[in-house]
Enzyme design. Structure first.
Site, PDB file in Angstrom:
ATOM      1  N   ARG A  82       0.894  -1.150   0.149  1.00 31.26           N
ATOM      2  CA  ARG A  82      -0.171  -0.027   0.087  1.00 31.26           C
ATOM      3  C   ARG A  82       0.997   1.229   0.016  1.00 31.26           C
ATOM      4  O   ARG A  82       1.411   1.637   1.250  1.00 31.26           O
ATOM      5  CB  ARG A  82      -0.743   0.060   1.262  1.00 31.26           C
ATOM      6  CG  ARG A  82      -2.036   1.079   1.008  1.00 31.26           C
ATOM      7  CD  ARG A  82      -2.510   1.164   2.518  1.00 31.26           C
ATOM      8  NE  ARG A  82      -1.904   1.898   3.329  1.00 31.26           N
ATOM      9  CZ  ARG A  82      -1.913   2.014   4.784  1.00 31.26           C
ATOM     10  NH1 ARG A  82      -2.704   1.098   5.481  1.00 31.26           N
ATOM     11  NH2 ARG A  82      -0.988   2.942   5.477  1.00 31.26           N
ATOM     12  N   HIS A 131      -3.773   4.697   4.210  1.00 27.52           N
ATOM     13  CA  HIS A 131      -4.954   3.805   4.428  1.00 27.52           C
ATOM     14  C   HIS A 131      -6.049   4.359   3.601  1.00 27.52           C
ATOM     15  O   HIS A 131      -6.670   3.635   2.672  1.00 27.52           O
ATOM     16  CB  HIS A 131      -5.179   3.393   5.596  1.00 27.52           C
ATOM     17  CG  HIS A 131      -6.594   2.625   5.796  1.00 27.52           C
ATOM     18  ND1 HIS A 131      -6.747   1.301   5.321  1.00 27.52           N
ATOM     19  CD2 HIS A 131      -7.697   2.868   6.354  1.00 27.52           C
ATOM     20  CE1 HIS A 131      -7.906   0.908   5.588  1.00 27.52           C
ATOM     21  NE2 HIS A 131      -8.648   1.894   5.825  1.00 27.52           N
ATOM     22  N   TYR A 181       2.818   5.785  11.893  1.00 24.92           N
ATOM     23  CA  TYR A 181       3.416   4.345  12.160  1.00 24.92           C
ATOM     24  C   TYR A 181       4.146   3.601  11.175  1.00 24.92           C
ATOM     25  O   TYR A 181       4.490   2.444  11.403  1.00 24.92           O
ATOM     26  CB  TYR A 181       2.106   3.578  12.383  1.00 24.92           C
ATOM     27  CG  TYR A 181       0.925   3.667  11.146  1.00 24.92           C
ATOM     28  CD1 TYR A 181       1.252   2.875   9.953  1.00 24.92           C
ATOM     29  CD2 TYR A 181      -0.235   4.607  11.173  1.00 24.92           C
ATOM     30  CE1 TYR A 181       0.367   2.969   8.990  1.00 24.92           C
ATOM     31  CE2 TYR A 181      -1.136   4.676  10.204  1.00 24.92           C
ATOM     32  CZ  TYR A 181      -0.696   3.721   8.908  1.00 24.92           C
ATOM     33  OH  TYR A 181      -1.637   3.813   8.073  1.00 24.92           O
TER      34      TYR A 181
END
Ligand SMILES: Cc1ncc(C[n+]2csc(CCOP(=O)(O)OP(=O)(O)O)c2C)c(N)n1
Ligand SMILES: Cc1ncc(C[n+]2csc(CCOP(=O)(O)OP(=O)(O)O)c2C)c(N)n1
Ligand SMILES: [Mg+2]
Ligand SMILES: [Mg+2]
Lengths: 361, 326, 326, 361
Positions: A259, A263, A272
């Site tokens: 990815r 998100h 993160y």
């Protein structure tokens, strides 16, 4: 020592990160360069579409949006391998698969723009596909149920569900493959492993070495695929669909990809994950390698790239305009699809809503 | 002492209790390094480590059951459902185990667990991210259902929920997560879980509500006050077990009651309050009990979402209808 | 035409519809060769084969989701939850998908599915086999919740449920599965899903109930009749969408209402009916609305189970209280 | 072809159906014949207990009862391998495991006799074990949560859950092993595969060749065991417990056995399974073979058998009497364990119930 069962999970790759072929046994479809160009073009247009969507969101013209950046080979590979009569049960970011099946960019915009009509796909075969499924993994069971319907009616159709690495932890994923395995239902479960489930890395999502091996639990055929290599994705899908169609049972495919974006637009991945990891992942992204391959075969060049990108831009602008011009639904719309026929109590509430609406204007 | 928002009050309560009670653990999707999709657990992972602020696999059923297991072993787990719309796979564990563990084992095993979830609509979120489904848990014996409506109440009620020896569902009205700030001393003082909060005294009509609609009710009370109507506003806060006495007392005084909630009307928790009034306070009632709620339809996607949300104007109108009644 | 029990009427309806509509399939645990743990599907597997009477793996979440998938593909699935106490893992699919598929897709995909489940207590069954949890589904828009209380109504309402273009939860009161027989012509005649059934006309007090408690209510009506009290008994049958008009008309006539149900009191569906009375019929009410229900506790294991079940005596007493009220 | 992962599922057996050793490497515990006799005695007493329970039910003195006939090696094998500080999360028929840990037959009678006090095990270590779990597979997650508690607190304890072949289809089973695998929690998940889930045969419950392989989906250690051979069960359990205790992660064990009786006393298995199959299964049942083995070692004989069975009869009669003499709980009991402290509303309902109770007497 007596062995009750043994298993091997194959890893499938044709094109490496530089677009070099690593195997000699090129599948039939890949020998057709026109077709490979068609796939490439859809991968590019998917990315153009995605960029546009994020821009729309950033300028307040779209709600939360889930980007598909980096997933183009996985998604287009799945969508392009399916027959029209097959059924797709996507989660929420597999636009590349859906565009191939007739979902229009304007549908995607409508949906993330807060309008249910985005789910009312107008074109076949998308028209008989499932809508986006927000509750993670639930769509896998819809695919299993569809597969059961095909089996009961003796139709040679296959149901395909797509699910994330995180989603493959959820109970329904297991339920779906277990249902399929117990009665050889024509189900292909595709795990798009993009290494992250929002902020949760693959490492602590599951202790399994591969996610493909989850299919062993249900007795399905399992394979791990380089999800950035559209030849591998497409080949693994074609084989899985053929097995399912001919009554030989279901499969679990793990498409290993990354990815590249956040998100969703509501997320900030910098909280993160390391920039280095993302940088590294860019070296393996799917479009660059296919372009290198096609250019090495003289099937593509910079001029074609420019022309196609330009065409995509126009296409997407047109879709965006169509979206932006669509007026909100009237208040009645929140009632009229609750039941086939509106029950008496709801008719009263609908009348009340209408009267409030008039009062407000 | 800085003023904090409702969501910061949640974080403050979690941090306080984790500091003072080593058996408190937080678990859920993205609660760790990411600090939760709403930042409710921001900073906790760094302070308390990845085992006490535990990023789970993506599996709500699993989270719920693991939470029951933790609680049964003497931990005090605070589990997060990322949104109230994803709480359904948790129900079997909550209803069949958490709520009945004490009863099943005649007190041998208990379940001092909390399930938190952002709750309700109004933030332009995608499908399934804007539901008001508190009613689901209100018919379950052995469970407490709590819904704070201010930073101070979020802090005090969450502390109480964690300390409670029985399972608690703690819904956080996400629409007002960052609506305003207030000073909330980090003194570890819990609020009681067995009372409704009277937020405003009045004598003509009682507004009963919970969660984010407290805002609209207080606005409605202001608007009505401007017209000379004295409105009492009650924040139920703990839906079950219900402190009906506070509501009954108020209606005894006002004779009029309007119940306001974000959930669809039919079989929403407002029904229980109206039913209790019909059973126990009928002679006090000077007017029909009104419910101002969402319609009995699915939360629309965000373009039409607010059309479904009870508005201040609707509340005012309902209150006036009760005043106009004989 | 032989007289049949309620459970036989269920079987008869399933067989009728499977014969006349090839898209009807039955699925669940043990529904096949075994014919269901209560024999509701007895003989169907032999008649219609193992694909239309489909023994599923032991996975309620799976059953629910596969049912949605089947329905979306134009089948008419009738899924069984073996007991109502095992329906919780089905909720995500029922609430988030079945009930909203039509709405989500603006009618493009629909979900004409039925979920059947034996429901309620009173048969000395183990834990989780005796719950009355119909309230769980009554706040969900887009869903019908149906509870037959006689062989004829089981037959007619199940046919209607299967034919309905939207999802239906069909709870079968297991306590009266074999309570008595009646002649139910196998004529494929469905009953309407949008009306309450007035089982007994009366003018002094209205008893409103559903499921197995119809029995106790009719007994109470007899007992009261013996004392000269004229009792109207209404079987709600389809809880949602509710036909409130029938109830309102009755209360308009009697001025008194006792609501009886097996589920715990707080936030049970009785609350909705009482709330509607408080909203819409308050001027008709001559007495407080009474609810005779289970207590707000977990269904006890069977030694104490009946202590928790509303009794005829309690219903009679409640009715008398309403008659004694001013 | 590139292989991403490969797996083997071992099948473990020491004693064949005739009680002959099929391997030479006898585990340590099995060399201690006194201990083997102890295990044998518990297997026999479990069966005596079971026979008594069915008789009680048939004479109307017990509600529905789930028999453990044929599962004695599997159950006693699990129970006897655990340390006191470990935690057991059973489903509903693993009496052999529970009796070893201090659950008393009278507890079982109370429970199936409709009295919650049957779940209030008085003796350690059962006192800290979970109660019977009727909603299938839910207990697996309680074990996973317990394992997490142990890990967080740094305790060297293991959580064991037991689940049926059917139950291993349910979502929670997968959730539990997935949680355990993701963080190496000390969980041992024991699938007691007795070939039937009420009327649903193993064949259509799952397409997996072995049920043990379900653990591969979570990256756990997996093994298939002859569940009628207590030496194999005990050995596989000891290894799994040791791995878990020493931080090496969880395991999935499949114990292959057979449900010789009806599912419960409410079931009639003749409706759905062939008498021949059951007859055949009897030739492999666990008690006969262990007895043959012990007799061949001169550790057991007919006289001891008679004496022990007599002792068991007395023991069970005593338990039955204790059960039958226990008065029902007072009406208050249905309120008093709902919350730690009774809320005001419930106090009113409790008072009402008490007054009705008085009125009734
Ligand atoms: C049942 C449920 N739980 C939680 C969420 C919130 N959520 C949305 S996406 C997501 C992560 C999904 O990760 P993955 O399955 O890997 O798919 P990806 O987004 O990476 O494509 C989560 C937790 C949800 N939508 N549904
Ligand atoms: C969630 C749930 N669904 C259904 C049931 C009803 N039920 C009780 S036992 C059983 C079969 C269990 O089979 P298996 O897991 O193989 O265990 P066994 O009974 O053979 O030991 C079923 C369906 C239940 N108790 N819980
Ligand atoms: Mg992912
Ligand atoms: Mg079994």
């Amino acid at each position: 020592m007596s062995i009750a069962a043994s298993f091997e999970i194959e890893y499938l790759q044709y094109l490496d990160a530089d677009g070099k072929l690593v195997r000699k046994d090129l599948p039939e479809f890949a020998k057709n360069l026109d077709h490979m160009v068609e796939l490439y073009k859809l991968m590019v247009s998917t990315r153009v579409f995605d960029t546009k969507s994020i821009a729309l969101q950033r300028t307040g013209k779209l709600g939360t949006y889930a980007s598909c950046l980096g997933h183009e080979a996985a998604h287009v590979g799945v969508g392009s391998s399916m027959k029209p009569e097959d059924v797709l049960a996507p989660s929420y970011r597999e636009y590349g698969a859906q565009l191939y099946r007739g979902v229009q960019p304007r549908d995607v915009y409508m949906y993330w723009g807060g309008d249910e009509r985005g789910n009312d796909y107008q074109k076949e075969p998308a028209r008989h596909d499932f809508a986006w499924s927000v509750p993670i993994a639930t769509q896998c069971l819809h695919a299993a149920g569809s597969a059961l319907a095909f089996k009961i009616r003796g139709e040679k159709r296959v149901a395909v569900c797509m699910i994330g690495d995180g989603g493959s932890s959820k109970a329904d994923f297991y339920g779906a493959i277990n249902f399929a395995g117990a009665r050889d239902l024509p189900l292909v479960a595709v795990i798009v492993n993009n290494q992250w489930a929002i902020s949760v890395p693959r490492r602590i999502q599951s202790g399994a070495k591969t996610l493909a091996q989850k299919g062993i639990a249900a007795g399905l055929f399992c394979i791990q695929v380089d999800g950035n290599d559209i030849i591998a994705v497409r080949k693994a899908m074609e084989d899985a669909l053929e097995r399912a169609r001919s009554g030989k049972g279901g499969s679990v495919l793990e498409l290993v990809t990354y990815r590249l974006g956040d998100h969703t637009t509501a997320d900030d991945a910098r909280r993160y994950r390391e920039a280095d990891e993302v940088k590294d992942a860019w070296t393996r992204e799917p479009i660059k390698r296919l372009r290198a391959y096609l250019e090495s075969k003289k099937a593509w060049d910079e001029k074609k790239e420019e022309a196609w990108k330009h065409e995509c831009d126009e296409w997407m602008d047109n879709e965006v305009n169509s979206y932006l011009e669509t007026k909100a639904q009237p208040i009645e719309a929140i009632f009229d699809y609750t039941f086939a026929e509106l029950p008496a109590d709801l008719q009263k509430q609908r009348a009340l809503a209408l009267s409030l609406e008039k009062g407000a204007h | 002492m800085a003023a904090i928002t409702l969501i910061e009050a949640v974080t403050q309560a979690l941090a306080y209790e984790m500091t003072h009670d080593p058996s408190v653990v937080v678990l859920g999707e993205d609660v760790g390094v990411n600090g939760g999709v709403f930042r409710a657990t921001a900073g906790l992972s760094a302070r308390f480590g990845e085992w006490r602020v535990y990023d789970t696999p993506l599996d709500e059923m699993g989270i719920a059951g693991v939470t029951v297991g933790l609680a049964a072993q003497g931990m005090k787990p605070v589990a997060e459902a990322q949104f109230e719309g994803f709480i359904y796979p948790m129900m079997e564990q909550i209803v069949c185990h958490a709520a009945r563990m004490r009863n099943r084992t005649r007190g041998r095993i208990t379940c001092p667990a909390v399930w938190r979830a952002p709750w309700g609509g109004g933030i332009h979120a995608p499908e399934h991210h804007s539901e008001a489904n508190e009613h689901l848990f209100t018919n379950v014996p052995g469970l407490r259902v709590v819904l704070p409506s201010s930073p101070a109440r979020a802090y005090g009620l969450l502390l109480a929920a964690i300390r409670d020896p029985d399972p608690v569902i703690f819904f956080e009205p996400k629409r007002i997560y960052r609506q305003y700030k207030e000073e909330v001393p980090d003194d570890g003082e819990a609020l009681p879980l067995d009372v409704c909060f009277v937020l405003r005294d009045g004598s003509d009509v009682t507004l009963v509500t919970w969660g984010a609609q407290v805002k609209e009710c207080l606005e409605a009370a202001d608007a009505l006050a401007a017209e000379g109507v004295s409105v009492e506003v009650i924040d139920v806060a703990t839906l079950t077990p219900l402190d009906f006495d506070t509501i009954a007392e108020s209606v005894h005084k006002t004779g009029r009651c309007v119940i306001v909630h974000e959930a669809p009307k039919t079989a929403g928790f407002g029904a229980e309050i109206a039913a209790r009034l019909a059973e126990e306070c009928i002679y006090d009632l000077l007017a029909p009990v009104e419910r101002v709620t969402a319609y009995d339809v699915h939360t629309p996607l965000y373009r039409l979402e607010m059309k479904q949300m009870p508005s201040t104007a609707q509340i005012v109108a309902a209150a006036k209808r009760t005043l106009a009644a004989s």
